[in-house]
Scaffold this motif. Sequence first.
Motif, PDB file in Angstrom:
ATOM      1  N   LYS A   1      50.307  46.808  34.232  1.00 62.34           N
ATOM      2  CA  LYS A   1      49.165  46.624  33.331  1.00 62.34           C
ATOM      3  C   LYS A   1      48.006  46.023  34.104  1.00 62.34           C
ATOM      4  N   GLN A   2      46.929  45.743  33.382  1.00 64.02           N
ATOM      5  CA  GLN A   2      45.719  45.241  34.041  1.00 64.02           C
ATOM      6  C   GLN A   2      45.992  43.979  34.853  1.00 64.02           C
ATOM      7  N   ALA A   3      46.850  43.106  34.346  1.00 57.93           N
ATOM      8  CA  ALA A   3      47.095  41.821  34.998  1.00 57.93           C
ATOM      9  C   ALA A   3      47.917  41.947  36.277  1.00 57.93           C
ATOM     10  N   THR A   4      48.612  43.058  36.451  1.00 64.19           N
ATOM     11  CA  THR A   4      49.500  43.200  37.607  1.00 64.19           C
ATOM     12  C   THR A   4      49.126  44.336  38.547  1.00 64.19           C
ATOM     13  N   VAL A   5      48.182  45.170  38.157  1.00 64.54           N
ATOM     14  CA  VAL A   5      47.926  46.377  38.937  1.00 64.54           C
ATOM     15  C   VAL A   5      47.409  46.066  40.338  1.00 64.54           C
ATOM     16  N   GLN A   6      46.601  45.036  40.488  1.00 67.93           N
ATOM     17  CA  GLN A   6      46.099  44.705  41.816  1.00 67.93           C
ATOM     18  C   GLN A   6      47.209  44.200  42.726  1.00 67.93           C
ATOM     19  N   GLN A   7      48.166  43.474  42.154  1.00 69.75           N
ATOM     20  CA  GLN A   7      49.321  43.016  42.923  1.00 69.75           C
ATOM     21  C   GLN A   7      50.120  44.206  43.458  1.00 69.75           C
ATOM     22  N   VAL A   8      50.242  45.237  42.647  1.00 69.43           N
ATOM     23  CA  VAL A   8      50.986  46.429  43.054  1.00 69.43           C
ATOM     24  C   VAL A   8      50.279  47.122  44.213  1.00 69.43           C
ATOM     25  N   VAL A   9      48.973  47.248  44.129  1.00 69.33           N
ATOM     26  CA  VAL A   9      48.209  47.885  45.202  1.00 69.33           C
ATOM     27  C   VAL A   9      48.339  47.076  46.494  1.00 69.33           C
ATOM     28  N   GLU A  10      48.175  45.788  46.402  1.00 75.05           N
ATOM     29  CA  GLU A  10      48.222  44.925  47.581  1.00 75.05           C
ATOM     30  C   GLU A  10      49.600  44.908  48.235  1.00 75.05           C
ATOM     31  N   ALA A  11      50.639  45.185  47.439  1.00 74.91           N
ATOM     32  CA  ALA A  11      52.000  45.219  47.974  1.00 74.91           C
ATOM     33  C   ALA A  11      52.327  46.523  48.687  1.00 74.91           C
ATOM     34  N   GLY A  12      51.442  47.515  48.584  1.00 80.10           N
ATOM     35  CA  GLY A  12      51.635  48.733  49.351  1.00 80.10           C
ATOM     36  C   GLY A  12      51.886  49.994  48.568  1.00 80.10           C
ATOM     37  N   ALA A  13      51.682  49.957  47.258  1.00 77.81           N
ATOM     38  CA  ALA A  13      51.894  51.169  46.461  1.00 77.81           C
ATOM     39  C   ALA A  13      50.773  52.168  46.694  1.00 77.81           C
ATOM     40  N   ASN A  14      51.141  53.440  46.800  1.00 79.43           N
ATOM     41  CA  ASN A  14      50.163  54.517  46.935  1.00 79.43           C
ATOM     42  C   ASN A  14      49.886  55.215  45.611  1.00 79.43           C
ATOM     43  N   ILE A  15      50.867  55.166  44.711  1.00 79.31           N
ATOM     44  CA  ILE A  15      50.742  55.763  43.382  1.00 79.31           C
ATOM     45  C   ILE A  15      51.135  54.719  42.354  1.00 79.31           C
ATOM     46  N   ILE A  16      50.223  54.423  41.447  1.00 76.82           N
ATOM     47  CA  ILE A  16      50.457  53.415  40.415  1.00 76.82           C
ATOM     48  C   ILE A  16      50.636  54.126  39.087  1.00 76.82           C
ATOM     49  N   VAL A  17      51.827  53.977  38.510  1.00 78.60           N
ATOM     50  CA  VAL A  17      52.144  54.657  37.265  1.00 78.60           C
ATOM     51  C   VAL A  17      51.882  53.708  36.099  1.00 78.60           C
TER      52      VAL A  17
END
Length: 215
Positions: free
Chosen positions: A172-188
Motif C-alpha cells: 500500500k501507499q505506506a509501504t510501497v517505497q520500502q519495497v522499491v528501496e529493497a530491490g523490487a522491480n515489479i510492485i503488485v
Amino acid sequence: MARPLIQMALDSLDFDQTVALADQVAPYVDIFEIGTPCIKYNGINLVKALRQRYPDKLLLVDLKTMDAGEYEAGAFYAAGADICTVLGVSGLATIAGVIKAAKKHAAETQIDLINVADKAECARESVKLGAQIVGIHTGLDAQAAGQTPFGDLNDIARLGLGVRISVAGGIKQATVQQVVEAGANIIVVGAAIYGAPSPAEAAREIRELVDAAAA
C-alpha cells in the motif's frame, strides 16, 4: 535504477467490473494482472478482451500452474498473455513446460515462490531454466496471519540473479517505497487501489511514490 513497474491485480469475478477497473487505472500502471480467481471464473475471453483493449500494456495471467505446464500455459500465451505464473512448488518439470510455452510466443515466465520452503534454491533453479521473473508472494491467508513479503524480498534480492523481482502481499501507499528501496522491480498492488474510494486517485498516488523512490 530502472523505473519499477506497477502491476495492478484485477481480482474481481465480474467481467465488466474488471474491465472498468482497468480503464480507471490504466494511465498509472504498467502491467494488468488477471488474478487467479478472476481467470478461473472468466477464462481466456478476458485475456483476449484486455489484449485488444490495451495493446500497449503488459498482461500477466496468474495461472499459478501446478501441473501440465506447457499445455496449460500455451493457450493463454497464444491469447495474448505476456507473462504467465507457475508455482515453485510444482517442480522443475512443470516450470520448464511453462518456460517452453513462453518461448514459443516470445513471452515470459514468472515463478511464484508462495509456500516454497527453500525459496532461494527454487529461484536459482528456475532462473537457470529460463524464468525471467521471480515472484515474492505473501498470499491473503498469510497476510491475515500477519506475514509480510519484506524478509523474502531481501533474501532473494541478495542472490543477484539478474532477473526481475516481483513483490505482492498487501502493498500500500505506506509501504510501497520500502519495497522499491529493497530491490523490487515489479510492485503488485491490489486492495490498496481497488478498495479505495477512487481507484484512479490511489493508482496515481502509488505511481508517484514509486517514481520518487526510484529517482
